[in-house]
Motif scaffolding. Structure first.
Motif, PDB file in Angstrom:
ATOM      1  N   GLY A  41       0.819  -1.209   0.000  1.00 35.18           N
ATOM      2  CA  GLY A  41       0.000   0.000   0.000  1.00 35.18           C
ATOM      3  C   GLY A  41       0.854   1.261   0.000  1.00 35.18           C
ATOM      4  N   ALA A  42       1.967   1.225   0.724  1.00 39.72           N
ATOM      5  CA  ALA A  42       2.877   2.366   0.758  1.00 39.72           C
ATOM      6  C   ALA A  42       3.498   2.605  -0.621  1.00 39.72           C
ATOM      7  CB  ALA A  42       3.965   2.138   1.803  1.00 39.72           C
ATOM      8  N   LEU A  43       3.847   1.525  -1.314  1.00 38.43           N
ATOM      9  CA  LEU A  43       4.396   1.678  -2.665  1.00 38.43           C
ATOM     10  C   LEU A  43       3.355   2.238  -3.633  1.00 38.43           C
ATOM     11  CD1 LEU A  43       6.499  -1.602  -2.991  1.00 38.43           C
ATOM     12  CD2 LEU A  43       7.361   0.746  -2.853  1.00 38.43           C
ATOM     13  N   TYR A  44       2.101   1.810  -3.464  1.00 35.38           N
ATOM     14  CA  TYR A  44       1.032   2.339  -4.311  1.00 35.38           C
ATOM     15  C   TYR A  44       0.820   3.826  -4.038  1.00 35.38           C
ATOM     16  CZ  TYR A  44      -3.480   3.035  -6.505  1.00 35.38           C
ATOM     17  OH  TYR A  44      -4.497   3.522  -7.282  1.00 35.38           O
ATOM     18  N   ASN A  45       0.842   4.211  -2.763  1.00 37.29           N
ATOM     19  CA  ASN A  45       0.684   5.624  -2.418  1.00 37.29           C
ATOM     20  C   ASN A  45       1.828   6.466  -2.967  1.00 37.29           C
ATOM     21  OD1 ASN A  45      -1.710   5.122  -1.085  1.00 37.29           O
ATOM     22  ND2 ASN A  45      -0.715   4.885   0.914  1.00 37.29           N
ATOM     23  N   LYS A  46       3.026   5.920  -2.929  1.00 38.17           N
ATOM     24  CA  LYS A  46       4.189   6.618  -3.489  1.00 38.17           C
ATOM     25  C   LYS A  46       4.028   6.801  -4.995  1.00 38.17           C
ATOM     26  CE  LYS A  46       9.221   6.341  -3.347  1.00 38.17           C
ATOM     27  NZ  LYS A  46      10.367   5.543  -2.915  1.00 38.17           N
ATOM     28  N   TYR A  47       3.517   5.780  -5.665  1.00 37.07           N
ATOM     29  CA  TYR A  47       3.257   5.890  -7.101  1.00 37.07           C
ATOM     30  C   TYR A  47       2.175   6.935  -7.393  1.00 37.07           C
ATOM     31  CZ  TYR A  47       1.087   4.822 -11.569  1.00 37.07           C
ATOM     32  OH  TYR A  47       0.517   4.937 -12.803  1.00 37.07           O
ATOM     33  N   ASN A  51       2.441  10.290  -9.588  1.00 34.46           N
ATOM     34  CA  ASN A  51       1.524  10.475 -10.712  1.00 34.46           C
ATOM     35  C   ASN A  51       0.795  11.819 -10.601  1.00 34.46           C
ATOM     36  OD1 ASN A  51       0.405   9.593 -13.097  1.00 34.46           O
ATOM     37  ND2 ASN A  51      -1.295   8.562 -12.096  1.00 34.46           N
ATOM     38  N   ASP A  52       0.353  12.164  -9.404  1.00 29.57           N
ATOM     39  CA  ASP A  52      -0.305  13.456  -9.192  1.00 29.57           C
ATOM     40  C   ASP A  52       0.650  14.614  -9.449  1.00 29.57           C
ATOM     41  OD1 ASP A  52      -2.611  12.095  -8.538  1.00 29.57           O
ATOM     42  OD2 ASP A  52      -2.289  12.276  -6.350  1.00 29.57           O
ATOM     43  N   ARG A  53       1.890  14.468  -8.998  1.00 27.27           N
ATOM     44  CA  ARG A  53       2.892  15.508  -9.201  1.00 27.27           C
ATOM     45  C   ARG A  53       3.178  15.721 -10.685  1.00 27.27           C
ATOM     46  NH1 ARG A  53       6.452  13.380  -6.126  1.00 27.27           N
ATOM     47  NH2 ARG A  53       7.673  12.338  -7.720  1.00 27.27           N
ATOM     48  N   VAL A  54       3.317  14.630 -11.414  1.00 27.07           N
ATOM     49  CA  VAL A  54       3.614  14.727 -12.853  1.00 27.07           C
ATOM     50  C   VAL A  54       2.421  15.309 -13.614  1.00 27.07           C
ATOM     51  CG1 VAL A  54       4.042  13.345 -14.930  1.00 27.07           C
ATOM     52  CG2 VAL A  54       5.360  12.917 -12.862  1.00 27.07           C
ATOM     53  N   CYS A  64       6.851   8.345 -13.807  1.00 28.75           N
ATOM     54  CA  CYS A  64       6.732   7.537 -12.587  1.00 28.75           C
ATOM     55  C   CYS A  64       6.994   6.060 -12.859  1.00 28.75           C
ATOM     56  CB  CYS A  64       5.333   7.733 -11.995  1.00 28.75           C
ATOM     57  SG  CYS A  64       4.973   9.436 -11.602  1.00 28.75           S
ATOM     58  N   MET A  65       7.814   5.780 -13.829  1.00 27.15           N
ATOM     59  CA  MET A  65       8.067   4.394 -14.208  1.00 27.15           C
ATOM     60  C   MET A  65       8.741   3.620 -13.076  1.00 27.15           C
ATOM     61  SD  MET A  65       7.454   2.226 -16.396  1.00 27.15           S
ATOM     62  CE  MET A  65       7.247   2.729 -18.055  1.00 27.15           C
ATOM     63  N   GLU A  66       9.671   4.233 -12.385  1.00 30.58           N
ATOM     64  CA  GLU A  66      10.360   3.540 -11.297  1.00 30.58           C
ATOM     65  C   GLU A  66       9.392   3.177 -10.176  1.00 30.58           C
ATOM     66  OE1 GLU A  66      13.955   4.265  -8.069  1.00 30.58           O
ATOM     67  OE2 GLU A  66      13.676   5.691  -9.713  1.00 30.58           O
ATOM     68  N   GLU A  67       8.529   4.111  -9.787  1.00 33.19           N
ATOM     69  CA  GLU A  67       7.553   3.861  -8.734  1.00 33.19           C
ATOM     70  C   GLU A  67       6.548   2.791  -9.157  1.00 33.19           C
ATOM     71  OE1 GLU A  67       8.548   6.818  -9.743  1.00 33.19           O
ATOM     72  OE2 GLU A  67       9.196   7.916  -7.966  1.00 33.19           O
ATOM     73  N   VAL A  72       4.388  -2.762  -8.871  1.00 33.44           N
ATOM     74  CA  VAL A  72       3.902  -3.944  -9.590  1.00 33.44           C
ATOM     75  C   VAL A  72       4.769  -5.165  -9.297  1.00 33.44           C
ATOM     76  CG1 VAL A  72       3.543  -4.931 -11.885  1.00 33.44           C
ATOM     77  CG2 VAL A  72       2.761  -2.621 -11.391  1.00 33.44           C
ATOM     78  N   SER A  73       6.080  -4.983  -9.216  1.00 35.43           N
ATOM     79  CA  SER A  73       6.939  -6.139  -8.955  1.00 35.43           C
ATOM     80  C   SER A  73       6.720  -6.669  -7.536  1.00 35.43           C
ATOM     81  CB  SER A  73       8.404  -5.801  -9.196  1.00 35.43           C
ATOM     82  OG  SER A  73       8.830  -4.798  -8.320  1.00 35.43           O
TER      83      SER A  73
END
Length: 88
Positions: A41-47, A51-54, A64-67, A72-73
């Motif tokens: 969930g933390a990784l999803y929130n970071k993504y 995404n919102d910033r971009v 946001c490819m790295e996030e 996903v991994s």
């Protein structure tokens, strides 16, 4: 017996019939369960923050490819632990 009927009988394709009950993909269920874990969930929130910033900027080279790949991994890693034991 003609050649056509012989070939038709010899190379008969199997007929697959589904049961009346609706099939549920176990991967979808497992992804929902894994998505509720804190670290995923933390990784999803970071993504989502990325995404919102971009999306708030008109001209940016950031993506946001790295996030997304981290999220996903980790989600797939969690699902892989139990997915194959549920497949028939």
């Amino acid at each position: 017996m003609t050649l056509r009927s012989f070939v038709k009988d010899f190379i008969a394709l199997p007929v697959v019939k589904a049961d009346d009950e609706e099939l549920v993909d176990p991967k979808v269920t497992l992804r929902e369960q894994c998505n509720n874990k804190a670290h995923i969930g933390a990784l999803y929130n970071k993504y989502q923050e990325c995404n919102d910033r971009v999306n708030s900027r008109s001209k940016t080279l950031e993506n946001c490819m790295e996030e997304l790949m981290d999220y996903v991994s980790e989600l797939d890693h969690c699902v892989a632990h139990t997915l194959f034991s549920k497949l028939k």
